[in-house]
Design a protein around this motif. Structure first.
Motif, short mmCIF file in Angstrom:
data_model
loop_
_atom_site.label_atom_id
_atom_site.label_comp_id
_atom_site.label_asym_id
_atom_site.label_seq_id
_atom_site.Cartn_x
_atom_site.Cartn_y
_atom_site.Cartn_z
N ALA A 187 3.14 4.17 1.74
CA ALA A 187 2.46 2.87 1.77
C ALA A 187 3.27 1.83 2.55
CB ALA A 187 2.22 2.37 0.34
N LEU A 188 4.56 2.06 2.66
CA LEU A 188 5.44 1.14 3.38
C LEU A 188 5.13 1.09 4.88
CD1 LEU A 188 7.88 -0.60 2.56
CD2 LEU A 188 9.34 1.38 2.92
N ASN A 189 4.48 2.13 5.39
CA ASN A 189 4.27 2.22 6.83
C ASN A 189 3.46 1.05 7.40
OD1 ASN A 189 5.74 4.54 6.91
ND2 ASN A 189 3.97 5.92 6.87
N GLU A 190 2.70 0.38 6.53
CA GLU A 190 1.94 -0.77 6.99
C GLU A 190 2.88 -1.91 7.42
OE1 GLU A 190 -1.14 -1.81 4.21
OE2 GLU A 190 -1.49 -3.74 5.18
N TYR A 191 4.14 -1.87 6.95
CA TYR A 191 5.05 -3.01 7.14
C TYR A 191 6.25 -2.66 8.01
CZ TYR A 191 2.18 -4.70 3.34
OH TYR A 191 1.12 -5.08 2.57
N ILE A 192 6.32 -1.44 8.48
CA ILE A 192 7.47 -1.03 9.29
C ILE A 192 7.00 -0.24 10.50
CG2 ILE A 192 9.04 -0.92 7.32
CD1 ILE A 192 8.74 2.13 7.39
#
Lengths: 411, 411
Positions: B376-381
């Motif tokens: 889910a972090l991929n949206e922000y990195i």
């Protein structure tokens, strides 16, 4: 969480910073965390610098190890909204310099809202953080304040050798964040930028990793990236008389709202490191007018021995920058070394981010920089960014705010 | 100089570092300076990390505060010249990590020559400097060494979401400089680059201002720029068994010249800081699978409590990165936060410079990163730089040198 109703000791100490302002119910509601950076609930760690005072901290304050400097442009034309921002910023700066997080102690208590503080400085010490604000010439146009613009806040002239990048120059205002821990400085600028969302935007910013000046009289002068000590006779934070004479705007100076303030010159000076490194020791020492190891002026033994300027070459840096060569012009230096990676040719993008404070730039930086047109050092450096800011007086107490003397009608 | 024949006490202490190697005559000749960073003539300050050992320092070593990482391209095709460079680099690294300057103690004694050392670390402590070398896949092409290229030194596959800039990726070799003082780390890379002039050129480099991982078991995990602790169960420098199993190339592994070495993955991960900062606390905590204040896994009280992965959302970062989700895959992390100013839209160019060491990247980073495709972090990195290096074993003694087991015919 399993135990929000009976916090563990470490959690309690994390939550226990503020007493009064803290709603324990928010913790019980789940997801809330407290924002103290210190273990001790009643007293922040010793390394906090007082935010309130007649002058802003971060000028005469002993120079901290690291810097994050940001120039902002103002994107709102609503003066009241901007004044509200200055008040919000002041409150955030008051908290962060004391080692606390932005906001009311917990993440607003609401898991559904973004946290008041971005969190990366949680658990870190105050680290002698100072936050210093300055107003650029263009700000005075924005809010119909041209009649309040100080005469000393000139448009800097073009100097010999300038190669200025407009994307690294100017700005409606600036924040200088200095701290011994870079994460604390970066956190502070980031959170101020976040509070200013929709009203200001960062125009350019600069990290400095190593101080090159000292404002502590007994301290060794740190070395710049040319390997030299420079600026030995810098004004010390304890030299009240020299500060009064050369740094602080006096009550008798114009305009009155600047009394207790100062003027800040920021210059990004790129060094041609690789060329310098191929230069002989003798030439390096001739150029500075000092020996490299000790930092002593030509013909002298110790760094702090009084220089004999005529023993130096006519184009030596120390000679040309010295007050005796500039009718006494004296500035307070607070510069930092920077290294921003590598350029397309494999050369370090490195140098000195020069920061100097003075009572009047027309009697400080400008004559000195003009004198340095003849500096032998110019073969190895280039000024690539430039800005000038009027730095207002200090925030006097908890009801005061950054820029009040400029923006408040009572002032 | 006035008193070179009778050095003052402070000058004597500056000159007194090395005893044997020091020609006082050089000082008397004028202009020469000694290169010790420590006051004590016989013993460097306590904070030097041993350079010699079975493994290179800078991997299992307790993580220092600051980083300067440089990837180089080799510009010579003369294998002997390159081997000479590796030997010269080893000697310089040996000196600098001990807190000494490059060169024979004075500036070669010759005022007419450029100084052996650039000088900006003079007077600074060793600051736990470590210098770690790695060899990239492309190096093996240059010197006809393709038959010695380890199978584990693969070309990294493209991962979901990669947006790699070739100017921040790859490299024939790398130097990782870690130290508690950034000036010491920057000085080391600069002086190695200088020694390599004409044989190597810096391809890209990265400064890291704050560590995001700890390899000390009792230490708090530092926070990344998202404000979270991550990588809690990192391999500690004291965990001999896990180091042997997951980090060090074994004698039974191929090729033999890598025994005692490791493989290093470097990834520049840009964070969309401003977007992240507008995300609710609940969502941030769901994404990581931890609470923000304490760093405890979902449903647990303390950072180091064993996570219960099924309590987390299926796309939570901790869940997807955990060894239990990756057939036990485990890496040693040594990443640093970076902030490289501001991009053209006023956003911080900031994030995580991810550094991970492992025995075999095919059983470490690659499966973990594939698993993180669902993160889910991929949206922000976004991963914007990437490189992989074979990190040879340690330099065993004063006659040994970086890369000997690869380049020496006897090896």
């Amino acid at each position: 969480m399993t135990d929000t109703n009976s916090p563990s000791p470490s959690r309690r100490s994390l939550l226990g910073w503020g007493g009064a302002g803290l709603a324990l119910g928010a913790a019980a509601a789940g997801g809330a965390v407290a924002m103290a950076r210190t273990e001790d609930a009643t007293e922040p760690a010793g390394s906090a610098i007082a935010f309130h005072g007649a002058h802003q901290a971060g000028i005469a304050t002993p120079v901290q190890d690291r810097l994050h400097f940001a120039a902002f442009d103002v994107t709102t034309d609503d003066r009241e909204a901007f004044v509200r921002l200055l008040k919000d910023w002041t409150e955030a700066a008051r908290r962060m310099t004391a080692g606390h997080a932005v906001g009311e102690g917990a993440y607003g208590g609401l898991a559904e809202a973004p946290p008041d503080d971005t969190g990366e400085a949680l658990g870190l010490k105050p680290s002698r953080l100072t936050l210093t604000i300055g107003f650029g010439p263009s700000l005075f146009e924005k809010f119909g304040l041209t009649d309040r613009r100080p005469e000393a806040l000139v448009d800097l002239p073009k100097f010999a050798g300038d190669n200025l990048d407009k994307n690294r120059s100017g700005g409606d205002l600036c924040i200088q964040a200095c701290a011994d821990d870079p994460q604390v400085a970066v956190h502070a600028v980031r959170n101020l930028a976040r509070i200013g969302f929709g009203k200001v935007v960062i125009r350019w910013s600069q990290l400095g990793f190593g101080k090159t000046s000292s404002t502590t009289p007994e301290a060794q002068t740190p070395r710049n990236l040319m390997g030299f000590k420079d600026g030995t006779r810098n004004i010390a934070g304890t030299e009240t008389d020299r500060l009064k004479k050369f740094v602080w705007v006096d009550e008798k100076d114009e305009p009155a709202w600047m009394a207790g303030g100062s003027y800040l010159v920021a210059r990004r000076i790129r060094m041609h490191i690789e060329t310098w490194d191929r230069t002989s020791l003798q030439e390096q020492e001739d150029i500075f007018g000092r020996d490299k190891g000790e930092g002593a002026p030509v013909g002298k033994a110790k760094e702090r021995d009084e220089p004999f300027l005529k023993a130096m070459k006519p184009d030596a840096h120390v000679r040309l920058a010295h007050p005796d060569s500039n009718h006494g012009a004296t500035i307070l230096r607070r510069g930092y070394s920077f290294t921003d990676g590598t350029d397309g040719l494999g050369r370090l993008d490195a140098g000195l981010f020069f920061l100097a404070y003075q009572r009047d730039v027309r009697k400080g930086f400008i004559p000195i920089q003009r004198s340095l047109a003849a500096d032998a050092l110019n073969e190895y450096i280039q000024h690539v960014g430039s800005a000038l800011f009027a730095v207002p007086p200090g925030v006097r107490d908890k009801d005061d705010w950054w820029g009040r003397t400029l923006f408040s009608k009572e002032a």
